[in-house]
Design a protein around this motif. Sequence first.
Motif, PDB file in Angstrom:
ATOM      1  N   HIS A  48      -8.479  12.294  45.760  1.00  0.00           N
ATOM      2  CA  HIS A  48      -7.437  12.111  46.777  1.00  0.00           C
ATOM      3  C   HIS A  48      -7.488  10.665  47.253  1.00  0.00           C
ATOM      4  N   ASN A  49      -6.576  10.295  48.127  1.00  0.00           N
ATOM      5  CA  ASN A  49      -6.541   8.928  48.665  1.00  0.00           C
ATOM      6  C   ASN A  49      -6.566   8.935  50.190  1.00  0.00           C
ATOM      7  N   PHE A  50      -7.327   9.867  50.775  1.00  0.00           N
ATOM      8  CA  PHE A  50      -7.437   9.944  52.226  1.00  0.00           C
ATOM      9  C   PHE A  50      -8.498   8.970  52.727  1.00  0.00           C
ATOM     10  N   CYS A  51      -8.317   8.501  53.944  1.00  0.00           N
ATOM     11  CA  CYS A  51      -9.279   7.586  54.554  1.00  0.00           C
ATOM     12  C   CYS A  51     -10.622   8.287  54.730  1.00  0.00           C
ATOM     13  N   ARG A  52     -11.684   7.575  54.393  1.00  0.00           N
ATOM     14  CA  ARG A  52     -13.029   8.108  54.541  1.00  0.00           C
ATOM     15  C   ARG A  52     -13.984   6.989  54.970  1.00  0.00           C
ATOM     16  N   ASN A  53     -15.200   7.390  55.328  1.00  0.00           N
ATOM     17  CA  ASN A  53     -16.234   6.435  55.717  1.00  0.00           C
ATOM     18  C   ASN A  53     -17.529   6.781  54.988  1.00  0.00           C
ATOM     19  N   PRO A  54     -17.578   6.571  53.675  1.00  0.00           N
ATOM     20  CA  PRO A  54     -18.756   7.003  52.908  1.00  0.00           C
ATOM     21  C   PRO A  54     -19.986   6.127  53.119  1.00  0.00           C
ATOM     22  N   ASP A  55     -19.808   4.895  53.607  1.00  0.00           N
ATOM     23  CA  ASP A  55     -20.941   3.992  53.750  1.00  0.00           C
ATOM     24  C   ASP A  55     -21.408   3.844  55.192  1.00  0.00           C
ATOM     25  N   GLY A  56     -20.889   4.665  56.105  1.00  0.00           N
ATOM     26  CA  GLY A  56     -21.328   4.592  57.497  1.00  0.00           C
ATOM     27  C   GLY A  56     -20.875   3.331  58.196  1.00  0.00           C
ATOM     28  N   ASP A  57     -19.670   2.865  57.906  1.00  0.00           N
ATOM     29  CA  ASP A  57     -19.120   1.685  58.577  1.00  0.00           C
ATOM     30  C   ASP A  57     -18.703   2.062  60.000  1.00  0.00           C
ATOM     31  N   VAL A  58     -18.075   1.136  60.700  1.00  0.00           N
ATOM     32  CA  VAL A  58     -17.739   1.380  62.103  1.00  0.00           C
ATOM     33  C   VAL A  58     -16.576   2.354  62.252  1.00  0.00           C
ATOM     34  N   ARG A  59     -15.797   2.570  61.185  1.00  0.00           N
ATOM     35  CA  ARG A  59     -14.709   3.553  61.226  1.00  0.00           C
ATOM     36  C   ARG A  59     -14.231   3.832  59.808  1.00  0.00           C
ATOM     37  N   PRO A  60     -13.421   4.874  59.588  1.00  0.00           N
ATOM     38  CA  PRO A  60     -12.924   5.174  58.244  1.00  0.00           C
ATOM     39  C   PRO A  60     -12.087   4.032  57.669  1.00  0.00           C
ATOM     40  N   TRP A  61     -12.079   3.955  56.340  1.00  0.00           N
ATOM     41  CA  TRP A  61     -11.375   2.895  55.635  1.00  0.00           C
ATOM     42  C   TRP A  61     -10.946   3.419  54.278  1.00  0.00           C
ATOM     43  N   CYS A  62     -10.272   2.558  53.515  1.00  0.00           N
ATOM     44  CA  CYS A  62      -9.884   2.923  52.153  1.00  0.00           C
ATOM     45  C   CYS A  62      -9.592   1.656  51.367  1.00  0.00           C
ATOM     46  N   TYR A  63      -9.601   1.785  50.042  1.00  0.00           N
ATOM     47  CA  TYR A  63      -9.225   0.681  49.161  1.00  0.00           C
ATOM     48  C   TYR A  63      -7.702   0.570  49.110  1.00  0.00           C
ATOM     49  N   ILE A  64      -7.217  -0.653  48.988  1.00  0.00           N
ATOM     50  CA  ILE A  64      -5.773  -0.904  48.913  1.00  0.00           C
ATOM     51  C   ILE A  64      -5.467  -1.692  47.646  1.00  0.00           C
ATOM     52  N   ALA A  65      -4.216  -1.596  47.207  1.00  0.00           N
ATOM     53  CA  ALA A  65      -3.806  -2.265  45.967  1.00  0.00           C
ATOM     54  C   ALA A  65      -3.439  -3.723  46.213  1.00  0.00           C
ATOM     55  N   ASP A  66      -2.843  -4.017  47.364  1.00  0.00           N
ATOM     56  CA  ASP A  66      -2.406  -5.379  47.660  1.00  0.00           C
ATOM     57  C   ASP A  66      -3.571  -6.189  48.204  1.00  0.00           C
ATOM     58  N   HIS A  67      -4.031  -7.137  47.425  1.00  0.00           N
ATOM     59  CA  HIS A  67      -5.131  -7.976  47.863  1.00  0.00           C
ATOM     60  C   HIS A  67      -4.596  -9.086  48.752  1.00  0.00           C
ATOM     61  N   GLU A  68      -5.213  -9.230  49.886  1.00  0.00           N
ATOM     62  CA  GLU A  68      -4.858 -10.317  50.789  1.00  0.00           C
ATOM     63  C   GLU A  68      -6.107 -11.153  51.041  1.00  0.00           C
ATOM     64  N   ASP A  69      -6.090 -12.380  50.533  1.00  0.00           N
ATOM     65  CA  ASP A  69      -7.241 -13.276  50.678  1.00  0.00           C
ATOM     66  C   ASP A  69      -8.508 -12.641  50.114  1.00  0.00           C
ATOM     67  N   GLY A  70      -8.369 -11.965  49.017  1.00  0.00           N
ATOM     68  CA  GLY A  70      -9.522 -11.361  48.365  1.00  0.00           C
ATOM     69  C   GLY A  70     -10.003 -10.079  49.004  1.00  0.00           C
ATOM     70  N   ILE A  71      -9.302  -9.577  50.007  1.00  0.00           N
ATOM     71  CA  ILE A  71      -9.691  -8.327  50.673  1.00  0.00           C
ATOM     72  C   ILE A  71      -9.031  -7.161  49.951  1.00  0.00           C
ATOM     73  N   TYR A  72      -9.839  -6.231  49.457  1.00  0.00           N
ATOM     74  CA  TYR A  72      -9.317  -5.091  48.712  1.00  0.00           C
ATOM     75  C   TYR A  72      -9.524  -3.774  49.448  1.00  0.00           C
ATOM     76  N   TRP A  73      -9.879  -3.803  50.716  1.00  0.00           N
ATOM     77  CA  TRP A  73     -10.014  -2.594  51.522  1.00  0.00           C
ATOM     78  C   TRP A  73      -9.635  -2.921  52.969  1.00  0.00           C
ATOM     79  N   LYS A  74      -9.330  -1.877  53.730  1.00  0.00           N
ATOM     80  CA  LYS A  74      -8.975  -2.072  55.142  1.00  0.00           C
ATOM     81  C   LYS A  74      -9.398  -0.847  55.940  1.00  0.00           C
ATOM     82  N   TYR A  75      -9.643  -1.097  57.233  1.00  0.00           N
ATOM     83  CA  TYR A  75      -9.904   0.018  58.139  1.00  0.00           C
ATOM     84  C   TYR A  75      -8.624   0.817  58.358  1.00  0.00           C
TER      85      TYR A  75
END
Length: 462
Positions: free
Chosen positions: A76-103
């Motif tokens: 699925h493509n639901f927001c999750r927090n598998p690494d224990g970050d400060v809040r749920p996040w997910c990977y995104i297709a549009d890279h902005e300044d080398g960022i491939y994920w967002k909260y």
Amino acid sequence: MDSLTVAALLLAGFLSFSTSIQFETECYTANGEDYRGRQNQTGLLGGKPCLFWNETFQHPYNTLKYPNGEGGLGPHNFCRNPDGDVRPWCYIADHEDGIYWKYCDIPSCQMPGNLGCFKDSGDPLTLTGSSETSNKLTIQTCISLCRKQRYRLAGMESGYACFCGNDVDRQHHEEAPSTECNHVCFGDHTQPCGGDGRVIIFDTRVGACGGNYSSPSSVIYSPDFPDKYGPGRVCYWTIQVPGATAILFNFTFFNIVDQKDMVELLDGYTNQVVARFDGRNAPRTLVNVTVDFVILYFYSDRTNEAQGFAVLYEALKSQSPKPVDEEEEEEDNEEEDTSTVEPTYGGVTEKSNISSDGKSSQILYVITSSPGKPQRNMPVWTIYALAALLTLTVIAMVAKLLLHITVKSPSIPSISSGEHLQSCNQSAASEPWIIFYRPSTISLFKKKLKNHHGDLSPLVGN
């Protein structure tokens, strides 16, 4: 009604109640690590779509590396927090300044006790009580500081600043999106501690060791939550809701690794343990306690520490009996229109919420009594076995009685007085004597000897 049906109705009733209580949330941890919702974009308005976790093999977190659903990952493509970050996040297709994920900004993912993220210009302060800064700040250290000073609210800003107070001036401080309070705490990088000009505010009752609860529903956290509970903690919470027929407990989060650390639910009137959980026995279903007074007990030894638990309780109350006049009116209405009959299932009342415009909404299951054990009919072979056993017992008793009646003592021949001892010895050697060791039998035996020989026999004395 079998146990599965009762459990299903209990769950339906609990979920129906949960939608109407003040904790309309899908998260019970500070960083949303337990989020299992279905938001699949970084924001509800203008957010970017998330990639499927089973298509992100070029990134560290995917279903190939975590095939068993760790962290809530799956196809699925639901927001999750598998690494224990400060809040749920997910990977995104549009890279902005080398960022491939967002909260993910998820309004429904806000733990009870987290009052939200607020803008703080510094004039005036959002919380006007005492304040302190620390490079080891966590959510619980700030909460503990404010709770010791008897403040009701604790706020964290920029990851290192702690503010205390009793009220939030909402006229001068607007609420901000939760993603603007993503600065990690200096003392724990898995916890959010506000942001630049943004303060995240918590209720100081979160993580308290003990307390008294009387509201129909609330959430209780382990001591020091969301930090790890300390060693040697012994805490009691009382939950007493007058008029409740049962109290349901749902452990939404449970992380205890030591077998000696335990959580218990006790009957408040008898102090009997209703349920016990530890590192090897985690709660997997709802716990139904059919009293209105429950004690929640927590104990930790002096060795291991863990994240703890979060438990949501909900008190269930039976519907008040209706007056006789109303019942008669309902009976008349049922005779006129049988389509308005509402079926009942044991102690579960099914009601359909119908609004004023005639549109029906979801069905509400109200639990009015605790589930009992399912009725079980006795097997036929058991009845036959019991009847046969009873018949054999009666036959044995009758046979024993007949044996006592028919068996008689052997006759004793007449002998002269001179040959008394010799005759007795010969008779005893020729015919065996059978004596039933019962008082009545011995008396009869003595009486017969006395009739044959008078008082000459040495066996018959005074």
